[in-house]
Structure formats: structure tokens, C-alpha cells
Design an enzyme around this catalytic site. Structure first.
Site, PDB file in Angstrom:
ATOM      1  N   ASP A 246      56.891  14.319  37.259  1.00 39.58           N
ATOM      2  CA  ASP A 246      56.800  13.718  35.921  1.00 39.58           C
ATOM      3  C   ASP A 246      56.580  12.218  36.010  1.00 39.58           C
ATOM      4  OD1 ASP A 246      58.544  16.317  35.566  1.00 39.58           O
ATOM      5  OD2 ASP A 246      57.470  15.860  33.717  1.00 39.58           O
TER       6      ASP A 246
HETATM    7  O1  MRU Z   1      60.491  19.706  30.915  1.00 43.18           O
HETATM    8  P1  MRU Z   1      59.109  20.084  31.361  1.00 43.18           P
HETATM    9  O2  MRU Z   1      58.849  21.556  31.315  1.00 43.18           O
HETATM   10  O3  MRU Z   1      58.051  19.286  30.634  1.00 43.18           O
HETATM   11  O4  MRU Z   1      59.066  19.650  32.883  1.00 43.18           O
HETATM   12  C1  MRU Z   1      57.904  19.898  33.609  1.00 43.18           C
HETATM   13  C2  MRU Z   1      58.001  19.496  35.032  1.00 43.18           C
HETATM   14  O5  MRU Z   1      58.991  18.971  35.487  1.00 43.18           O
HETATM   15  C3  MRU Z   1      56.760  19.667  35.857  1.00 43.18           C
HETATM   16  O6  MRU Z   1      57.083  19.944  37.191  1.00 43.18           O
HETATM   17  C4  MRU Z   1      55.941  18.371  35.818  1.00 43.18           C
HETATM   18  O7  MRU Z   1      55.746  17.941  34.498  1.00 43.18           O
HETATM   19  C5  MRU Z   1      54.611  18.528  36.462  1.00 43.18           C
HETATM   20  S1  MRU Z   1      53.527  19.578  35.515  1.00 43.18           S
HETATM   21  C6  MRU Z   1      52.034  19.584  36.323  1.00 43.18           C
END
Ligand code: MRU
Length: 363
Positions: A246
Site C-alpha cells: 500500500d
Molecule cells: O484494505 P485493502 O483490501 O485495500 O488492502 C489491500 C492490500 O493490502 C493489498 O495488498 C495492496 O493494496 C496491494 S493491491 C495490488
């Protein structure tokens, strides 16, 4: 057939409602920025790249048929609405980077007397619309770089077992995926013996979304609960972990879905490689280390309930951080669309790449 979770055409945007998957596949229409913000905040769309694409396209939808008095009023509205979209979720950096890029473009063109209001608006729309295609081509490049890297460390006739976490596939991006793109690419080369995906409590992106994609694509896959990771390493000889990101700080510390950090610790203990797969738009060189990353805390209902069913004892206090930070020294490499970098070299390599790109633009 690949899953299409984000559909945009001529000012109209639809997304697959990820709160309903896997039982119901239903598209919802995003009418503008307010709907975009709500869909991101409620996690009807989630995953760092998908958040940025849907956020930016929700603004494209909003202004598509709007008339503006002047370039200055257009610029002001774009800046205000991009800032609002960035506030929907704090940890993933992709929406912020998209907002900064779109703001710079609009500022530059608004100040250029040779550019008309009509040209300014159409440049903005084209830039937002380009994000879908660019994300898919970046993901394909990440897949190739990651598969090259991982397979270069195993004998040529050897198929491998990979573990992944959360959802990083077509549902988290414009298509193909980052970490899941690497796994897809290994599979396309007939070198994937098996992929294991974690359930990813509390929101279950692994059990609901990754498992859905793996079954859809017919990959050899098995679901495990988050607390089975150490046993998996002990009993199933996993060669590598590949996860998404993220936000990656300049030193390589990486914020990703809660539970990623403990997987990296276990991988190190078992001598397995631990890779982060992420586009350059997930890398935040403005922060020195993971300590500077704001970790989103989500409502406790996501822990205490599954759908309408309460599974936790009433009255218990809950702590629900959505992400954790994996320290750079636990990361073997960061797989990007421009190559695989060791955390230590990340900042210099990306700065070098940006300088070369700028030079090529001038020439
Ligand atoms: O809370 P989320 O579902 O948005 O978290 C998503 C993640 O942590 C993913 O691993 C990250 O965004 C990478 S998506 C290509």
C-alpha cells in the site's frame, strides 16, 4: 476471460461491488466524486491501485458533462475534489500520487495562455482515462520481472510453491494484478506447482477475493487461515512469499495488509524469499521510513461480525489496524514494472529512473 472489476467508457463508470463477492457479482454505478469516496471508504473497491483508478475516474465522471466558467474555476474544482478523494483511506499512497500528478498537469495547463478551457478539460480526462490501460501494462511488466527473478533462483526444471496474502489481483488493480500478476506469470510459464493464499482476517480479502480469482483462473491453489503460515512453511516447502504494497517508504519499509509482517518474519526463519510486488505509484520517496506511514484503523464490526452474524463475545474491546509495516531487512526484493530492487538500492534506482525519463521527454 479476465475479471473486469472497473469498467469506464465515455464518462460512465461501473465497479464490481467487492462487499458482495464471492456470493453475488453485482456492478454499481459511480455517478461522481461522492460515490467514489464512499465506495473507497466502505471498501466496495479496495487495493491500492484500484483505489487510485476509481477515485480519479469518479472525478472524470463528475466533470464529464459539467460546464466551467474559466480555467481557474476548473483548476480549483479539480484540486478540491482530488484532496477530498485522498481523504477516503489514509494508508495506500497511490491515490495521493495520482492526485499530485493530475493537480500538476491541471496547474501547468491552466497557467499556459495557449491552452483553452476545452483543451484543459480534455487533457485532464485523457490523463485519468489512461490510468486503466497503464495499470494493466505495469502489472504485466511486474509479472514478468517477478517471474524472471523468482525462477532465476531455482533449477530450470523445478516448479515452485508460492504463498500470498490479501488480494492483489484483478480486483485490486485494473487487471492481472501485482503479486497475483507475478503468480499468474509463473503459472503461464508452467512453473507454478501450487499457490497458497491466506484467509486475510478480518475482512477476508484472501478467502473471498483471491480464492475467487484463483478458482476463476483455474490455478492450483489452496486456502489457509492466517495462523497456519508457520506450519505451512514447516510442512509444505514454500519457496517464496509474494505480497503487494500500500505504501513503500524510501528505505524499503513496506505497509501492506495486516499480517504481512508476521509472514515476513516466518519466511526469514525458514530461509524463504520474501518479495513485495508493487507499481512505482505505490512507492513514496517523500518518507524516509515505515514509521512515517499512517496506519488506518477500521471499525471493530469488521472483526466482531461476518456479514450479519456476530462471532465475537459482546462487550469485548477490539483493535483493528488494517495494515502493518514490514521492515526492509525482511524483504528480499521489491518487484516493480521497471525491475526488481533490493530495499537498500530502491531510492537511488528510482531517482535515477525518473531522471532518465525526464531527459528522454526533453530530447
Ligand atoms: O484494505 P485493502 O483490501 O485495500 O488492502 C489491500 C492490500 O493490502 C493489498 O495488498 C495492496 O493494496 C496491494 S493491491 C495490488
Amino acid at each position: 476471460m479476465t475479471l473486469e472489476a472497473i469498467i469506464y467508457e465515455n464518462g460512465k463508470l461501473k465497479i464490481l461491488d467487492q462487499l458482495l463477492l464471492p456470493s453475488v457479482s453485482k456492478y454499481i454505478t459511480i455517478e461522481g466524486v461522492k460515490d467514489g469516496w464512499n465506495a473507497i471508504n466502505k471498501m466496495q473497491v479496495r487495493g491500492a491501485p484500484a483505489i487510485a483508478i476509481v477515485g480519479s475516474l469518479s472525478l472524470a465522471v463528475e466533470i464529464y458533462n459539467e460546464n466551467f466558467d474559466s480555467k481557474q474555476s476548473f483548476k480549483q474544482e479539480i484540486e478540491n475534489k482530488l484532496n477530498y478523494l485522498v481523504s477516503a483511506r489514509p494508508t495506500a499512497v497511490n491515490m495521493k500520487i495520482a492526485a499530485d500528478d493530475l493537480t500538476s498537469l491541471v496547474r501547468e495547463l491552466a497557467n499556459d495562455e495557449a491552452v483553452t478551457l476545452h483543451e484543459l478539460k480534455s487533457s485532464f480526462l485523457k490523463s485519468a482515462e489512461r490510468m486503466l490501460a497503464k495499470d494493466i501494462s505495469d502489472n504485466k511488466a511486474i509479472g514478468k520481472c517477478g517471474a524472471d527473478e523468482i525462477l532465476s533462483n531455482v533449477p530450470a526444471d523445478c516448479a515452485i510453491k508460492i504463498l500470498t496474502h490479501c488480494n492483489t489481483g484483478s480486483l485490486a488493480t485494473a487487471g492481472y494484478g501485482t503479486a497475483l500478476g507475478v503468480i499468474r506469470s509463473v503459472h503461464e510459464r508452467s512453473r507454478l506447482e501450487h499457490v497458497y493464499c491466506t484467509e486475510t482476517r478480518p475482512y477476508n480479502q484472501g478467502a473471498r477475493l483471491t480464492a475467487y480469482e484463483l478458482v476463476h483462473d483455474k490455478l492450483p491453489a489452496t486456502l489457509i487461515c492466517d495462523n497456519m503460515v508457520a506450519s505451512l512453511f514447516k510442512h509444505r516447502c514454500v519457496s517464496a512469499v509474494v505480497v503487494g504494497a500500500d505504501r513503500v517508504a524510501a528505505n524499503g519499509d513496506t505497509a501492506n495488509k495486516i499480517g504481512t509482517y508476521q509472514m515476513a518474519v516466518v519466511a526469514k526463519h525458514h530461509g524463504a524469499s520474501f518479495y513485495v510486488a508493487a507499481p512505482l505509484t505505490s512507492i513514496d520517496l517523500t518518507i524516509t521510513s515505515g514509521g512515517c506511514i499512517t496506519i488506518e484503523e477500521r471499525p471493530e464490526r469488521e472483526m466482531t461480525h461476518i456479514g450479519e452474524l456476530r462471532i465475537a463475545a459482546p462487550g469485548i474491546a477490539c483493535w483493528n489496524p488494517a495494515f502493518d509495516v514490514t521492515p526492509a531487512d525482511l524483504i528480499t526484493g521489491i518487484i516493480t514494472e521497471k525491475g526488481v530492487f533490493k530495499p537498500k538500492e530502491l531510492k537511488d534506482k528510482i531517482t535515477e529512473l525518473a531522471a532518465t525519463e525526464k531527459k528522454n521527454e526533453i530530447l
